[in-house]
Structures are given as C-alpha cells and as structure tokens.
Motif scaffolding. Structure first.
Motif, PDB file in Angstrom:
ATOM      1  N   ALA A   1      68.697  50.453  87.177  1.00 34.34           N
ATOM      2  CA  ALA A   1      70.117  50.228  86.925  1.00 34.34           C
ATOM      3  C   ALA A   1      70.324  49.367  85.681  1.00 34.34           C
ATOM      4  O   ALA A   1      71.168  49.678  84.838  1.00 34.34           O
ATOM      5  N   LYS A   2      69.549  48.322  85.554  1.00 35.36           N
ATOM      6  CA  LYS A   2      69.680  47.433  84.394  1.00 35.36           C
ATOM      7  C   LYS A   2      69.349  48.183  83.105  1.00 35.36           C
ATOM      8  O   LYS A   2      70.081  48.087  82.114  1.00 35.36           O
ATOM      9  N   ALA A   3      68.260  48.931  83.106  1.00 41.14           N
ATOM     10  CA  ALA A   3      67.842  49.669  81.908  1.00 41.14           C
ATOM     11  C   ALA A   3      68.860  50.740  81.524  1.00 41.14           C
ATOM     12  O   ALA A   3      69.087  50.996  80.346  1.00 41.14           O
ATOM     13  N   ALA A   4      69.483  51.369  82.527  1.00 38.34           N
ATOM     14  CA  ALA A   4      70.461  52.422  82.268  1.00 38.34           C
ATOM     15  C   ALA A   4      71.848  51.852  81.985  1.00 38.34           C
ATOM     16  O   ALA A   4      72.717  52.563  81.487  1.00 38.34           O
ATOM     17  N   GLY A   5      72.055  50.582  82.326  1.00 39.06           N
ATOM     18  CA  GLY A   5      73.345  49.956  82.069  1.00 39.06           C
ATOM     19  C   GLY A   5      74.412  50.266  83.100  1.00 39.06           C
ATOM     20  O   GLY A   5      75.592  50.337  82.780  1.00 39.06           O
ATOM     21  N   ILE A   6      73.962  50.454  84.356  1.00 48.57           N
ATOM     22  CA  ILE A   6      74.933  50.700  85.425  1.00 48.57           C
ATOM     23  C   ILE A   6      74.744  49.662  86.529  1.00 48.57           C
ATOM     24  O   ILE A   6      73.737  48.967  86.588  1.00 48.57           O
ATOM     25  N   ASN A   7      75.701  49.594  87.418  1.00 52.06           N
ATOM     26  CA  ASN A   7      75.675  48.667  88.534  1.00 52.06           C
ATOM     27  C   ASN A   7      74.638  49.121  89.565  1.00 52.06           C
ATOM     28  O   ASN A   7      74.621  50.292  89.952  1.00 52.06           O
ATOM     29  N   VAL A   8      73.806  48.200  90.023  1.00 51.21           N
ATOM     30  CA  VAL A   8      72.740  48.561  90.971  1.00 51.21           C
ATOM     31  C   VAL A   8      73.323  49.076  92.288  1.00 51.21           C
ATOM     32  O   VAL A   8      72.775  49.996  92.896  1.00 51.21           O
ATOM     33  N   ARG A   9      74.415  48.515  92.729  1.00 53.95           N
ATOM     34  CA  ARG A   9      75.025  48.966  93.984  1.00 53.95           C
ATOM     35  C   ARG A   9      75.499  50.417  93.864  1.00 53.95           C
ATOM     36  O   ARG A   9      75.371  51.204  94.794  1.00 53.95           O
ATOM     37  N   LYS A  10      76.036  50.774  92.705  1.00 52.72           N
ATOM     38  CA  LYS A  10      76.491  52.144  92.496  1.00 52.72           C
ATOM     39  C   LYS A  10      75.296  53.093  92.514  1.00 52.72           C
ATOM     40  O   LYS A  10      75.357  54.172  93.103  1.00 52.72           O
ATOM     41  N   LEU A  11      74.189  52.680  91.886  1.00 52.36           N
ATOM     42  CA  LEU A  11      72.966  53.487  91.914  1.00 52.36           C
ATOM     43  C   LEU A  11      72.511  53.701  93.357  1.00 52.36           C
ATOM     44  O   LEU A  11      72.169  54.814  93.757  1.00 52.36           O
TER      45      LEU A  11
ATOM     46  N   ASP B   1      74.319  53.642  96.011  1.00 56.54           N
ATOM     47  CA  ASP B   1      75.269  54.557  96.666  1.00 56.54           C
ATOM     48  C   ASP B   1      74.974  56.013  96.315  1.00 56.54           C
ATOM     49  O   ASP B   1      75.035  56.887  97.180  1.00 56.54           O
ATOM     50  N   TYR B   2      74.661  56.287  95.063  1.00 58.61           N
ATOM     51  CA  TYR B   2      74.326  57.663  94.655  1.00 58.61           C
ATOM     52  C   TYR B   2      73.035  58.122  95.312  1.00 58.61           C
ATOM     53  O   TYR B   2      72.950  59.237  95.810  1.00 58.61           O
ATOM     54  N   GLU B   3      72.027  57.273  95.306  1.00 55.89           N
ATOM     55  CA  GLU B   3      70.735  57.658  95.879  1.00 55.89           C
ATOM     56  C   GLU B   3      70.823  57.893  97.381  1.00 55.89           C
ATOM     57  O   GLU B   3      70.153  58.767  97.909  1.00 55.89           O
ATOM     58  N   GLN B   4      71.621  57.107  98.071  1.00 51.33           N
ATOM     59  CA  GLN B   4      71.721  57.209  99.525  1.00 51.33           C
ATOM     60  C   GLN B   4      72.791  58.195  99.983  1.00 51.33           C
ATOM     61  O   GLN B   4      72.955  58.429 101.176  1.00 51.33           O
ATOM     62  N   GLY B   5      73.517  58.770  99.026  1.00 46.52           N
ATOM     63  CA  GLY B   5      74.536  59.758  99.370  1.00 46.52           C
ATOM     64  C   GLY B   5      75.849  59.170  99.849  1.00 46.52           C
ATOM     65  O   GLY B   5      76.703  59.898 100.350  1.00 46.52           O
ATOM     66  N   HIS B   6      76.032  57.860  99.694  1.00 50.64           N
ATOM     67  CA  HIS B   6      77.303  57.240 100.088  1.00 50.64           C
ATOM     68  C   HIS B   6      78.401  57.548  99.075  1.00 50.64           C
ATOM     69  O   HIS B   6      79.573  57.520  99.424  1.00 50.64           O
ATOM     70  N   SER B   7      78.004  57.789  97.834  1.00 45.04           N
ATOM     71  CA  SER B   7      78.935  58.186  96.778  1.00 45.04           C
ATOM     72  C   SER B   7      78.454  59.507  96.203  1.00 45.04           C
ATOM     73  O   SER B   7      77.259  59.740  96.069  1.00 45.04           O
ATOM     74  N   ASP B   8      79.399  60.360  95.878  1.00 45.93           N
ATOM     75  CA  ASP B   8      79.101  61.678  95.320  1.00 45.93           C
ATOM     76  C   ASP B   8      78.925  61.554  93.805  1.00 45.93           C
ATOM     77  O   ASP B   8      79.872  61.204  93.100  1.00 45.93           O
TER      78      ASP B   8
ATOM     79  N   MET C   1      73.512  65.699  80.963  1.00 46.01           N
ATOM     80  CA  MET C   1      74.389  65.202  82.023  1.00 46.01           C
ATOM     81  C   MET C   1      74.431  66.185  83.192  1.00 46.01           C
ATOM     82  O   MET C   1      74.425  65.781  84.352  1.00 46.01           O
ATOM     83  N   GLU C   2      74.436  67.466  82.866  1.00 47.05           N
ATOM     84  CA  GLU C   2      74.488  68.507  83.902  1.00 47.05           C
ATOM     85  C   GLU C   2      73.286  68.454  84.834  1.00 47.05           C
ATOM     86  O   GLU C   2      73.372  68.867  85.988  1.00 47.05           O
ATOM     87  N   ASP C   3      72.163  67.956  84.314  1.00 46.58           N
ATOM     88  CA  ASP C   3      70.947  67.884  85.129  1.00 46.58           C
ATOM     89  C   ASP C   3      71.083  66.900  86.285  1.00 46.58           C
ATOM     90  O   ASP C   3      70.329  66.990  87.261  1.00 46.58           O
ATOM     91  N   LEU C   4      72.010  65.984  86.192  1.00 45.98           N
ATOM     92  CA  LEU C   4      72.187  64.974  87.232  1.00 45.98           C
ATOM     93  C   LEU C   4      73.217  65.370  88.281  1.00 45.98           C
ATOM     94  O   LEU C   4      73.283  64.777  89.342  1.00 45.98           O
ATOM     95  N   LEU C   5      73.998  66.390  87.981  1.00 44.76           N
ATOM     96  CA  LEU C   5      75.045  66.826  88.906  1.00 44.76           C
ATOM     97  C   LEU C   5      74.519  67.856  89.878  1.00 44.76           C
ATOM     98  O   LEU C   5      73.609  68.611  89.576  1.00 44.76           O
ATOM     99  N   ASP C   6      75.122  67.883  91.051  1.00 41.46           N
ATOM    100  CA  ASP C   6      74.798  68.887  92.056  1.00 41.46           C
ATOM    101  C   ASP C   6      75.774  70.045  91.855  1.00 41.46           C
ATOM    102  O   ASP C   6      76.805  70.128  92.494  1.00 41.46           O
ATOM    103  N   LEU C   7      75.434  70.908  90.906  1.00 37.20           N
ATOM    104  CA  LEU C   7      76.344  71.983  90.515  1.00 37.20           C
ATOM    105  C   LEU C   7      76.573  73.007  91.618  1.00 37.20           C
ATOM    106  O   LEU C   7      77.597  73.666  91.642  1.00 37.20           O
TER     107      LEU C   7
END
Length: 68
Positions: A19-29, A31-38, A58-64
């Motif tokens: 999360a730190k290296a990517a520049g995002i909030n660890v809690r949000k990460l 949530d995405y990994e655990q499926g709590h957030s889409d 970016m498309e590679d990260l989405l569940d198309l």
C-alpha cells in the motif's frame, strides 16, 4: 486473472509495504483483497496507482466478467 492479493504476494510484500509503495491506504487495500470493497467501484486514481506500481494495465485489475 490474478487477484490483487496474488500479485502482491508474488512481489513478496506485506499489505502495508504494498500500500505504501503504491500510494494507497492500507485499509482500502485490505478491503479489496478480502472482498469487502468492490475493486470495480474503486476510484480511477486508486486503480491507476495500483496498475502503475504493478506495471500492468488498469483493466488487468478489474473483474470485467462481473461488469458484463
């Protein structure tokens, strides 16, 4: 399709390191990994930061399949 967690683990990073290296909030990460957030509903900036750090599109990260 690889999950965000699989991609992170391939890099050998903890959630906080990733999360730190990517520049995002660890809690949000978490949530995405655990499926709590889409990840399909994530802000474009978040998807961009993750994709840029991972060296993928970016498309590679989405569940198309879920969008159809």
């Amino acid at each position: 399709m690889k999950t965000l967690q699989e991609r992170r683990l391939e890099l050998g990073l903890s959630q906080s390191q990733f999360a730190k290296a990517a520049g995002i909030n660890v809690r949000k990460l978490q949530d995405y990994e655990q499926g709590h957030s889409d990840i399909n509903k994530a802000a474009a900036e978040t998807i961009y930061k993750l994709a840029r750090f991972l060296g993928c599109r970016m498309e590679d990260l989405l569940d198309l399949e879920r969008i159809k």
